[in-house]
Enzyme design. Structure first.
Site, PDB file in Angstrom:
ATOM      1  N   TYR B 436       0.794  -1.226  -0.078  1.00  0.00           N
ATOM      2  CA  TYR B 436       0.109   0.225  -0.020  1.00  0.00           C
ATOM      3  C   TYR B 436       0.788   1.213  -0.025  1.00  0.00           C
ATOM      4  CZ  TYR B 436      -0.269  -0.319   5.476  1.00  0.00           C
ATOM      5  OH  TYR B 436       0.207  -0.296   6.462  1.00  0.00           O
ATOM      6  N   GLU B 437       0.186   2.232  -0.364  1.00  0.00           N
ATOM      7  CA  GLU B 437       0.820   3.809  -0.374  1.00  0.00           C
ATOM      8  C   GLU B 437       1.800   3.547  -1.549  1.00  0.00           C
ATOM      9  OE1 GLU B 437      -0.600   5.841   1.702  1.00  0.00           O
ATOM     10  OE2 GLU B 437       0.304   7.327   0.229  1.00  0.00           O
TER      11      GLU B 437
END
Lengths: 592, 592
Positions: B436-437
């Site tokens: 994620y990110e």
């Protein structure tokens, strides 16, 4: 997303492992290699149709213990009946007891297939196979008559019970005790943990193989005896009698392989479990060594199988999923396989899987020849080779099984973290393979202290000569598609040789230095061997272009492995040699 | 096994990251660095006392969705109240809105602590922090007045809603639509997935930050706008009004971070969610970039935190668990920490964790200086440095978070695979951080195509000069305890420089070659930078022997890193340069 056995890749790997050459040289006795393709295709079909569809249910539902009985996930008992009915349990069993007596090489390929389709299911026959080996090699005729045929067919399953809370890697610390009974049998008392398929509902009976210690036994591994303990006693006519005093008293809540019940087994709550000695008293560890090579190889093949499954799933997703526009393309989103960073991950998955497969199959061929060749010199050399390769097959293949399963998650992006996608299950299932059947650290120590050191490094030297020959042929091919494969593999062989020599010296003068380098040395060995084996396969594919599909596939794969994985060899050599001081000076860091 | 914040290690890492030097040079404005130790000690206490004990419950119980409402695990809502009451949510928030305005460097250390204690809990304030940043930088005064103070204190939490099923890494593909309403607000329709803390029961209100597209917006990322959408509308007097048309319609069943609800959010079932524009129409991506560096750094710190937690747990186990007798010892079983192979694993865990921490803290100091320094030249250079380091901090730290958590399982042997042990949770929780990110592949591409290429490589050159200076000082120290650290790091710097030059050339002539090498280049960068930073810390520890404990600890760690991890740099250089052909010729393998 189901699983399809990669038949061409497997056949090429068997070829590269030397199966064809060994058969042609007569080292496989009367084995008819023609049947290989048919067996693998049938195995692939059974795996895709019966085992793979139950993999998720096994994970979600898991095995459960209630009222002292373990039940497997829905559908598993039925699948197991189909498994035995189709004869898959008997592939490599002894022919005198109903087995098909096929070589280990064939069973290795099958084991990869079962593990890919459903690792947790495939574990059950693997454990039974160890029991078959122990019983066939060391059991009395009476015990064999009663138990061996049913274990070969799979009508009953086996367990191997070594571990206790205080005795894991250190088997010699086990405390389960055995008392001699007046009728020649024994009464066993104690608790075992981490027992795979210690109880289940797929067969009428279970045959436990249990290590225990007699009251007058010496300490350590020289005082351990092996006992056969049936779940239900067997009457003289072969019918099932009384329930024996061995019970599943707990079941573990694990990271993965939820479908496989991992039991705590308690013996002796009711007077002692009735057991029968296998082999001689206090010689139980010898019986264990009989099956150790094959069992460790099979765990390596679990690594290969999970890696193959994860690769197939990631590849299918990468061809479907569209995100972003790849450089040099126009119009809309590209399938993510078009992005170089995703290609790199998929190639890494493919290359690591193929290399581990090559190593495992080569190990199987060596173990086959050690058992089957007529010429005793061939047998001796093959046994040394098989012993050398076994820890590498186990540890390298399971390490890469984890790496490949992790890449499989990564290729899926956020979807990889969602359990329904299935990529996470492979990642969880793979994690145990680096631990059980001897942790990978134990494998590395075995490689350095026993296998490398045996006969002053003769087995390693012989192998290095063969691998060097492969490299020469890569270079002689003058095929630019190999890129710098020859150079990288030559460097790797040099590193492997120097690191081995250094370790041999240190084993004498400073054993902790050698032990500190064991794991990087095993990785160096696996990377070099895997790289050479893939190059060997590429050469074979080039020479018989039609048989295994487009040979460029294999050349590119060998090149990728050499240039991005085997290229790490010089660094691993340095890690072995330079790293020992920092490891052995670690107390300033770790005990601060 | 609880968690204890490693205060000395963190203080040394902040020092090595340049915090003290920057404060002394006046680049931190009026920040009083004296409070650092106290803040970290208090944070460590809160983490050990309140957050760490809830980590297992969060994993086992998880967050649940029922009747459209998400409930968190038992104890979580109460812990969150204690969290805001103690002021921890406000550490780095703007002082005008109730924040303490502490530098990012301090918050980075705190973020590591929260993540180590309870990653799934710590995620909630991290998401709120991104919301605070976006609102503070781009929100209207009216919106700030209503929402900012409550987000800073944590009375309300925030969410960041970018992802849709067809728009993951490719944010520009999102389809959620926004319609202009007559009162200047907007009505939002659409479905978002993977929304962290999209709903929960810990606060009265949730402030959603949602990307959507206006009817007349251009395609791609240039047509995206950012909207603030409260769960409950807020009346003029600040009291909560009607429920807004945004609901959690699903919750994911994930591999890890079970305590953190990952929601599917549906907007527009009842006329459209009422939203307020943040910044300008179609400039939503610009708002996102504002918070991207800090958010990515924070995910890197999750990697550091999990790695630290896993290391502490493995170390404690290795000191307790006895198996086998270590070479050179007598009498009975040794604690497994005495075995060199186990020492090696523990050192690897410690060294990777310390290197990732050093990189993350250095990133934080750069981002601080870019925001706080008085001298615009200092700000510009620091901004370039921070931008360069951010993808490395994110990807390297999360990659090693996974590696360290895996080693943590391995040190535990069979117990590591049992969920109750806790090592497996770290392994599962860590896996999302690489995804994620911005996946780690996206980070690597960002590093190569934007950060390396910026200003023709000026930021990289400046950094290389600094690192080279560190290596010179290692060599000048003439301390034999450094072993071959200087040599290895010098080689690594050479590889990093050459690989970077090659990539810059290829970016122009053959971008797919550069993209194929992005991930190994990032690893090469992280290993080299991490190695130099640990050497820097070791030098600092030697110079101020009392402050951080025995300096030999840090010298040995730096040496281990250089000799067994940074040593891979030349192979990674070759992988970048030689590997591109095989990656870009992968279709013969992958599409066969």
């Amino acid at each position: 997303m189901t699983y399809r056995a990669p038949i061409s890749d497997m056949l090429l790997a068997l070829d590269g492992a030397g199966l064809r050459a060994a058969v042609e040289a007569g080292h496989y006795g009367d084995f008819d290699a023609e049947i290989t393709t048919v067996v693998l295709e049938e195995a692939g079909r059974f795996a895709s149709d019966v085992l793979a569809p139950l993999n998720r249910a096994g994970d979600r539902h898991g095995a459960r213990l209630q009222d002292g009985r373990v039940t497997t996930a829905p559908g598993w008992a039925d699948a197991y009946r189909r498994w035995t009915a189709a004869g898959w349990n008997a592939v490599s069993g002894p022919e005198d007891f109903g087995g098909q007596g096929l070589p280990l090489a064939i069973n290795a390929a099958c084991t990869e297939i079962w593990s890919a389709a459903n690792t947790a299911f495939g574990l059950c026959p693997l454990v039974t196979l160890s029991a078959v080996e122990a019983l066939a090699a060391h059991g009395s005729d009476t015990l064999k008559t009663i138990y061996l045929g049913k274990l070969v067919s799979g009508e009953w399953t086996g367990t191997m019970q070594l571990t206790e809370p205080q005795a894991g890697s250190d088997v010699g610390a086990l405390r389960s005790r055995a008392e001699r009974a007046s009728d020649g049998s024994y009464r066993i008392f104690g608790t075992k943990i981490f027992i795979t398929y210690g109880d289940h509902d797929m067969t009428d009976n279970i045959v436990h193989f249990v290590l225990a210690r007699l009251p007058d036994a010496p300490d350590g591994t020289r005082g351990i005896s092996l006992f056969l303990i049936p779940k239900f006693l067997v009457d003289a006519d072969g019918s099932l009698g009384a329930r024996n005093d061995i019970h599943a008293s707990g079941i573990e809540h694990k990271l993965g392989i939820h479908g496989s019940p991992t039991c705590t087994m308690t013996m002796g709550d009711d007077g002692g479990a009735i057991g029968y000695l296998i082999g001689e008293e206090n010689r139980g560890m010898r019986c264990m060594f009989t099956m150790m090579n094959q069992a460790r190889l099979c765990v390596g093949l679990e690594g290969v199988g999970i890696a193959e499954r994860a690769s197939q799933q990631a590849l299918a997703y990468a061809r479907e999923r569209r995100q972003g526009r790849a450089a040099g393309t126009s119009d809309g989103m590209s399938p993510i396989i078009a992005h170089p960073d995703v290609k790199r991950m998929l190639m890494q998955m493919r290359a690591l899987t193929a290399a581990a497969r090559a190593i495992c199959y080569a190990t199987a061929v060596s173990l086959d020849m050690a058992a089957r060749a007529a010429d005793p010199d061939v047998r001796t050399a093959a046994a040394a080779r098989g012993a050398l390769l076994t820890p590498i097959a186990k540890a390298f293949s399971t390490d890469i099984g984890n790496e490949v399963a992790s890449l499989g998650i990564q290729v899926h992006g956020g979807m990889g973290f969602i359990e329904e996608t299935g990529a996470a299950q492979h990642y969880r299932d793979a994690r145990i393979t680096s631990i059980y059947e001897g942790t990978n650290g134990i494998q590395a120590i075995d490689l350095v202290t026993r296998k490398l050191a045996a006969d002053d490094g003769a087995a390693v030297s012989a192998l290095l000569d063969e691998l060097s020959d492969t490299v020469k042929r890569v270079e002689a091919s003058n095929d630019p598609a190999f890129g710098t494969t020859g150079e990288r593999l030559r460097d790797a062989l040099g590193s492997l040789e120097r690191a081995g020599k250094w370790l041999l010296e240190r084993l004498e003068s400073s054993p902790n230095d050698a032990l500190a380098g064991a794991t990087p040395y095993l990785r160096l060995f696996g990377s070099t061997l895997g790289g050479c084996k893939l190059a060997e396969e590429a050469l074979a594919a080039r020479e018989s272009s039609a048989e295994f599909g487009d040979p460029r596939r294999y050349v590119t794969l060998a090149r990728f492995f050499a240039e991005t994985i085997a290229v790490q060899a010089p660094a691993l050599e340095r890690t072995v040699i330079d790293g020992a001081d920092a490891v052995n000076g670690a107390d300033t860091v770790l005990l601060a």
